[in-house]
Design an enzyme around this catalytic site. Sequence first.
Site, PDB file in Angstrom:
ATOM      1  N   ARG A   1     123.949 107.439 -21.501  1.00  9.53           N
ATOM      2  CA  ARG A   1     122.539 107.424 -22.223  1.00  9.53           C
ATOM      3  C   ARG A   1     122.187 106.145 -22.151  1.00  9.53           C
ATOM      4  O   ARG A   1     120.729 106.085 -21.906  1.00  9.53           O
ATOM      5  CB  ARG A   1     122.578 108.133 -23.593  1.00  9.53           C
ATOM      6  CG  ARG A   1     121.122 107.930 -24.228  1.00  9.53           C
ATOM      7  CD  ARG A   1     121.114 108.775 -25.461  1.00  9.53           C
ATOM      8  NE  ARG A   1     122.024 109.157 -26.269  1.00  9.53           N
ATOM      9  CZ  ARG A   1     122.629 108.250 -27.218  1.00  9.53           C
ATOM     10  NH1 ARG A   1     122.229 107.155 -27.402  1.00  9.53           N
ATOM     11  NH2 ARG A   1     123.609 108.702 -28.004  1.00  9.53           N
TER      12      ARG A   1
ATOM     13  N   TYR B   1      94.850 111.531 -18.738  1.00  7.33           N
ATOM     14  CA  TYR B   1      95.745 112.652 -18.522  1.00  7.33           C
ATOM     15  C   TYR B   1      95.677 113.418 -20.281  1.00  7.33           C
ATOM     16  O   TYR B   1      95.769 112.753 -21.120  1.00  7.33           O
ATOM     17  CB  TYR B   1      96.878 112.286 -18.163  1.00  7.33           C
ATOM     18  CG  TYR B   1      97.923 113.487 -18.354  1.00  7.33           C
ATOM     19  CD1 TYR B   1      97.728 114.551 -17.628  1.00  7.33           C
ATOM     20  CD2 TYR B   1      99.079 113.437 -18.876  1.00  7.33           C
ATOM     21  CE1 TYR B   1      98.723 115.641 -17.864  1.00  7.33           C
ATOM     22  CE2 TYR B   1     100.145 114.471 -19.341  1.00  7.33           C
ATOM     23  CZ  TYR B   1     100.002 115.670 -18.503  1.00  7.33           C
ATOM     24  OH  TYR B   1     100.619 116.627 -18.719  1.00  7.33           O
TER      25      TYR B   1
ATOM     26  N   ASP C   1      98.321 103.041 -16.899  1.00  3.96           N
ATOM     27  CA  ASP C   1      99.147 104.086 -16.384  1.00  3.96           C
ATOM     28  C   ASP C   1      98.733 104.121 -15.107  1.00  3.96           C
ATOM     29  O   ASP C   1      97.295 104.345 -14.578  1.00  3.96           O
ATOM     30  CB  ASP C   1      98.896 105.482 -16.960  1.00  3.96           C
ATOM     31  CG  ASP C   1      99.189 106.693 -16.363  1.00  3.96           C
ATOM     32  OD1 ASP C   1      99.789 106.728 -15.247  1.00  3.96           O
ATOM     33  OD2 ASP C   1      99.190 107.637 -17.141  1.00  3.96           O
TER      34      ASP C   1
ATOM     35  N   LYS D   1     104.955 112.184  -9.795  1.00  2.40           N
ATOM     36  CA  LYS D   1     103.923 112.509  -9.025  1.00  2.40           C
ATOM     37  C   LYS D   1     104.091 111.589  -7.641  1.00  2.40           C
ATOM     38  O   LYS D   1     105.116 111.950  -6.618  1.00  2.40           O
ATOM     39  CB  LYS D   1     102.621 111.968  -9.472  1.00  2.40           C
ATOM     40  CG  LYS D   1     102.404 112.469 -10.782  1.00  2.40           C
ATOM     41  CD  LYS D   1     102.159 114.038 -11.032  1.00  2.40           C
ATOM     42  CE  LYS D   1     102.353 114.744 -12.241  1.00  2.40           C
ATOM     43  NZ  LYS D   1     102.031 114.384 -13.669  1.00  2.40           N
TER      44      LYS D   1
HETATM   45  C1  LIG Z   1      98.024 110.042 -15.256  1.00  2.00           C
HETATM   46  C2  LIG Z   1      99.226 110.974 -15.893  1.00  2.00           C
HETATM   47  N1  LIG Z   1      99.870 110.245 -16.642  1.00  2.00           N
HETATM   48  C3  LIG Z   1     100.943 110.778 -17.221  1.00  2.00           C
HETATM   49  C4  LIG Z   1     101.343 111.961 -17.172  1.00  2.00           C
HETATM   50  C5  LIG Z   1     102.535 112.727 -17.622  1.00  2.00           C
HETATM   51  O1  LIG Z   1     103.720 112.561 -16.814  1.00  2.00           O
HETATM   52  P1  LIG Z   1     104.770 113.837 -16.526  1.00  2.00           P
HETATM   53  O2  LIG Z   1     104.072 115.221 -16.507  1.00  2.00           O
HETATM   54  O3  LIG Z   1     105.858 113.318 -15.659  1.00  2.00           O
HETATM   55  O4  LIG Z   1     105.320 113.602 -18.151  1.00  2.00           O
HETATM   56  C6  LIG Z   1     100.554 112.930 -15.792  1.00  2.00           C
HETATM   57  C7  LIG Z   1     101.012 114.200 -15.644  1.00  2.00           C
HETATM   58  O5  LIG Z   1     100.075 114.758 -15.007  1.00  2.00           O
HETATM   59  C8  LIG Z   1      99.460 112.200 -15.131  1.00  2.00           C
HETATM   60  O6  LIG Z   1      98.817 112.717 -14.395  1.00  2.00           O
END
Ligand SMILES: Cc1ncc(COP(=O)(O)O)c(C=O)c1O
Length: 384
Positions: free
Chosen positions: A51, A103, A175, A200
Amino acid sequence: MSNSSHKLGTKFIHAGTVPDPSTGAIMTPIYQTSTYVQEAPGVNKGFEYARSQNPTRKALEEALATIENGKHGLAFSSGVAATDAVIKLLSPGDEVIAANDMYGGTYRLFTKIFAKFGIKFIYVDTTDIKNIQAAVTPNTKLIWIETPTNPLMNITDISGVAKISKAAGAWLCVDNTFASPYLQNPLDLGADIVMHSSTKYLGGHSDVIQGALIMNDDALREQLFFIQKSCGAVPGPMDCFLVLRGIKTLHVRMKQHCENGYVVAHFLRNHPKVERVYWCGFEDHHNHDIAKTQMRGFGGMMSFTLKEDSIDAANKVLCATKLFALAESLGGVESLINHPSSMTHASIPREERIKNGLADGLIRLSVGIEDADDLVEDLKQAIN
Ligand SMILES: Cc1ncc(COP(=O)(O)O)c(C=O)c1O
């Protein structure tokens, strides 16, 4: 191993990986182990319990730091887990200024989980940084932006926000999922933390869920590492291997995403049944000038609305594409089509969504790296 003087492609291929010292294996082995045998209590090779440390994850975390021009990387079991770790830096009474377009899962985490622990979230239109400045108070501890945003492709001036966050004594977290490190490096523009949904573009093949944080500051790294090991949202070694492998082709994939994105965005813009296309590569896109200075290209993410503004009309298109698969997520080699208001952004109340410009009929595309002509043909037969 790559170094900071290398160009992007060299960096992505060599980041974090060295031939395995015990066998010469060119790919980092998947260390599928939960623990490590110690010579004597406290005498170990830097690995105690998986971990806290795992060699496959260590290689990935070094790669993450390299590709974002940062000093430290930390990998998490999802993008949301990485976001969760950043908010756990805060205490009750602290304030976060966040974008009003981001998001839906980030919004849900902030409003439904952390707000009840006494952390205050203030949502503003971050495309005009004066709104951020106006929201700063002595309690502001974090500014959270997404650029480009999911799903409206809004652009925020990262270096402008970094000046505000520094003056306020707050952290700036960006982000960077939509741009990927191929197109944008927020740490170079003054951000304190870069966050990725590695699910992604970093993974790139729709086969893994994972998140990442990258930072320069040693003390901040120690705090986030403490949260990572204490809360335990760590990715398994197989998933770390998959993201390490994905990163090696990021530049090749992103070049094609950008080329295909250009073709599809222009096709949609010229289509008589399309009302509006949201893509930050258009010269008349609000803040295109900022996008041009902080990004190296405009990518394959875009959204659009139809002239016939109804959910039925949108549904017809969403169900008619054959190559664009109707699915959540983005950034994989295959093209996806998505309906944000009922899928990725359903957790945002309708009133909030509409207020922030996310229409019921908005359709989001993740343009993949198939042949652009085939993608255009697919959209042509779907929007008829
Ligand atoms: C811009 C963005 N940030 C964060 C996330 C969250 O990521 P995860 O789905 O890997 O938890 C997403 C998921 O679609 C996203 O599009």
